[in-house]
Design a protein around this motif. Sequence first.
Motif, PDB file in Angstrom:
ATOM      1  N   ALA A   1       1.064  -1.192  -0.051  1.00 19.52           N
ATOM      2  CA  ALA A   1      -0.218   0.049  -0.040  1.00 19.52           C
ATOM      3  C   ALA A   1       0.818   1.382   0.078  1.00 19.52           C
ATOM      4  N   THR A   2       0.294   2.190  -0.209  1.00 22.92           N
ATOM      5  CA  THR A   2       1.130   3.618  -0.291  1.00 22.92           C
ATOM      6  C   THR A   2       0.259   4.873  -0.198  1.00 22.92           C
ATOM      7  N   LYS A   3       0.572   5.915   0.151  1.00 23.31           N
ATOM      8  CA  LYS A   3      -0.242   6.984   0.207  1.00 23.31           C
ATOM      9  C   LYS A   3      -0.112   7.662  -1.156  1.00 23.31           C
ATOM     10  N   GLY A   4      -1.301   7.754  -1.648  1.00 20.74           N
ATOM     11  CA  GLY A   4      -1.477   8.421  -2.862  1.00 20.74           C
ATOM     12  C   GLY A   4      -1.443   7.306  -3.948  1.00 20.74           C
ATOM     13  N   LEU A   5      -0.685   7.728  -5.225  1.00 19.42           N
ATOM     14  CA  LEU A   5      -0.634   6.936  -6.245  1.00 19.42           C
ATOM     15  C   LEU A   5       0.856   6.393  -6.377  1.00 19.42           C
ATOM     16  N   PHE A   6       0.909   5.221  -7.035  1.00 21.55           N
ATOM     17  CA  PHE A   6       2.400   4.769  -7.484  1.00 21.55           C
ATOM     18  C   PHE A   6       3.026   5.379  -8.552  1.00 21.55           C
ATOM     19  N   TYR A   7       3.669   6.328  -8.444  1.00 18.02           N
ATOM     20  CA  TYR A   7       4.051   7.092  -9.665  1.00 18.02           C
ATOM     21  C   TYR A   7       4.328   6.434 -11.057  1.00 18.02           C
ATOM     22  N   TYR A   8       5.299   5.368 -10.502  1.00 14.00           N
ATOM     23  CA  TYR A   8       5.890   4.690 -11.906  1.00 14.00           C
ATOM     24  C   TYR A   8       5.092   3.139 -12.156  1.00 14.00           C
ATOM     25  N   GLY A   9       4.024   3.022 -11.198  1.00  9.86           N
ATOM     26  CA  GLY A   9       3.565   1.473 -11.472  1.00  9.86           C
ATOM     27  C   GLY A   9       2.199   1.575 -11.313  1.00  9.86           C
ATOM     28  N   ILE A  10       1.443   0.377 -10.860  1.00 12.62           N
ATOM     29  CA  ILE A  10       0.023   0.325 -11.071  1.00 12.62           C
ATOM     30  C   ILE A  10      -0.487   0.531  -9.727  1.00 12.62           C
ATOM     31  N   SER A  11      -1.760   1.224  -9.553  1.00 11.16           N
ATOM     32  CA  SER A  11      -2.366   1.577  -8.213  1.00 11.16           C
ATOM     33  C   SER A  11      -3.939   1.163  -8.549  1.00 11.16           C
ATOM     34  N   LEU A  12      -4.001   0.625  -7.433  1.00 14.07           N
ATOM     35  CA  LEU A  12      -5.610   0.236  -7.261  1.00 14.07           C
ATOM     36  C   LEU A  12      -6.411   1.198  -6.238  1.00 14.07           C
ATOM     37  N   ILE A  13      -7.304   1.926  -6.561  1.00 10.27           N
ATOM     38  CA  ILE A  13      -7.887   2.754  -5.619  1.00 10.27           C
ATOM     39  C   ILE A  13      -9.300   2.456  -5.393  1.00 10.27           C
ATOM     40  N   GLU A  14      -9.974   1.943  -4.280  1.00 11.97           N
ATOM     41  CA  GLU A  14     -11.295   1.560  -4.084  1.00 11.97           C
ATOM     42  C   GLU A  14     -11.623   2.355  -2.881  1.00 11.97           C
TER      43      GLU A  14
ATOM     44  N   LEU B   1     -14.146   9.333 -12.005  1.00  8.09           N
ATOM     45  CA  LEU B   1     -14.344   8.948 -10.432  1.00  8.09           C
ATOM     46  C   LEU B   1     -15.553   9.028  -9.931  1.00  8.09           C
ATOM     47  N   GLU B   2     -16.553   9.866 -10.671  1.00  7.13           N
ATOM     48  CA  GLU B   2     -17.914   9.858 -10.167  1.00  7.13           C
ATOM     49  C   GLU B   2     -18.355   8.508 -10.606  1.00  7.13           C
ATOM     50  N   TYR B   3     -18.227   7.926 -11.787  1.00  8.45           N
ATOM     51  CA  TYR B   3     -18.675   6.934 -12.202  1.00  8.45           C
ATOM     52  C   TYR B   3     -18.274   5.749 -11.594  1.00  8.45           C
ATOM     53  N   ALA B   4     -17.109   5.718 -11.276  1.00  6.98           N
ATOM     54  CA  ALA B   4     -16.485   4.525 -10.460  1.00  6.98           C
ATOM     55  C   ALA B   4     -17.019   4.546  -8.844  1.00  6.98           C
ATOM     56  N   THR B   5     -17.252   5.781  -8.558  1.00  5.29           N
ATOM     57  CA  THR B   5     -17.909   5.850  -6.977  1.00  5.29           C
ATOM     58  C   THR B   5     -19.232   5.243  -7.000  1.00  5.29           C
ATOM     59  N   LYS B   6     -20.142   5.794  -8.090  1.00  2.00           N
ATOM     60  CA  LYS B   6     -21.387   5.333  -7.888  1.00  2.00           C
ATOM     61  C   LYS B   6     -21.725   3.849  -8.392  1.00  2.00           C
ATOM     62  N   SER B   7     -20.755   3.424  -9.165  1.00  7.66           N
ATOM     63  CA  SER B   7     -20.803   2.088  -9.692  1.00  7.66           C
ATOM     64  C   SER B   7     -20.169   1.042  -8.689  1.00  7.66           C
ATOM     65  N   ASN B   8     -19.835   1.489  -7.636  1.00  3.59           N
ATOM     66  CA  ASN B   8     -18.783   0.765  -6.651  1.00  3.59           C
ATOM     67  C   ASN B   8     -18.078  -0.125  -7.151  1.00  3.59           C
ATOM     68  N   LYS B   9     -17.002   0.495  -8.345  1.00  5.47           N
ATOM     69  CA  LYS B   9     -16.026  -0.245  -9.052  1.00  5.47           C
ATOM     70  C   LYS B   9     -14.332   0.420  -8.259  1.00  5.47           C
ATOM     71  N   ILE B  10     -13.682  -0.303  -9.037  1.00  2.00           N
ATOM     72  CA  ILE B  10     -12.280  -0.049  -8.780  1.00  2.00           C
ATOM     73  C   ILE B  10     -11.567   0.881  -9.897  1.00  2.00           C
ATOM     74  N   VAL B  11     -10.878   1.846  -9.441  1.00  2.00           N
ATOM     75  CA  VAL B  11      -9.930   2.783 -10.346  1.00  2.00           C
ATOM     76  C   VAL B  11      -8.437   2.198 -10.492  1.00  2.00           C
ATOM     77  N   LEU B  12      -8.079   1.668 -11.584  1.00  2.74           N
ATOM     78  CA  LEU B  12      -6.918   1.188 -11.833  1.00  2.74           C
ATOM     79  C   LEU B  12      -6.013   2.469 -12.385  1.00  2.74           C
ATOM     80  N   HIS B  13      -4.886   2.702 -11.894  1.00  2.00           N
ATOM     81  CA  HIS B  13      -4.063   3.710 -12.411  1.00  2.00           C
ATOM     82  C   HIS B  13      -2.850   3.383 -12.781  1.00  2.00           C
ATOM     83  N   LEU B  14      -2.276   3.501 -13.979  1.00  2.00           N
ATOM     84  CA  LEU B  14      -1.220   3.073 -14.649  1.00  2.00           C
ATOM     85  C   LEU B  14      -0.269   4.352 -14.651  1.00  2.00           C
TER      86      LEU B  14
END
Length: 139
Positions: free
Chosen positions: A63-76, A124-137
């Motif tokens: 886990a990290t605070k924020g985003l993995f700048y060079y990698g993959i982040s999952l935000i839920e 982000l609104e769509y992901a929140t309302k749909s109870n989905k995950i945001v994948l950051h690359l």
Amino acid sequence: MALVHNFFVISDLRDVTNKINNQLDLNCMSERYKHVSIHDDIIIFIFKTLKWFKSENDTKTKATKGLFYYGISLIESDNLSTFLHIVVLWKELFKLAPETDVIPESGFSKKEIISQIENLIRLLEYATKSNKIVLHLGI
């Protein structure tokens, strides 16, 4: 090629993982999932405030605070909601900026920056309302 951070809305990480080698199948992700790209200059500008939410790597082993700048982040869940609130507030701050030199090193106009931020807010609104995950690359 410009440095960008890509954000995808997914239901489950298994949906985007290639079954053969357990890697992300990036070729089809843009076609199959809602996504936006945010220029690296914008992410760098707001990066310290993004540390106010947590994310996990793609294997959920770190886990990290924020985003993995060079990698993959999952935000839920709650972290996704916090991320959304931060981005909404950045949009309001950018509205107060002068028309030029908003982020001097980027060369983007105020309108271009706000447009990218608005695209991220909608995702982000769509992901929140749909109870989905945001994948950051990251880059």
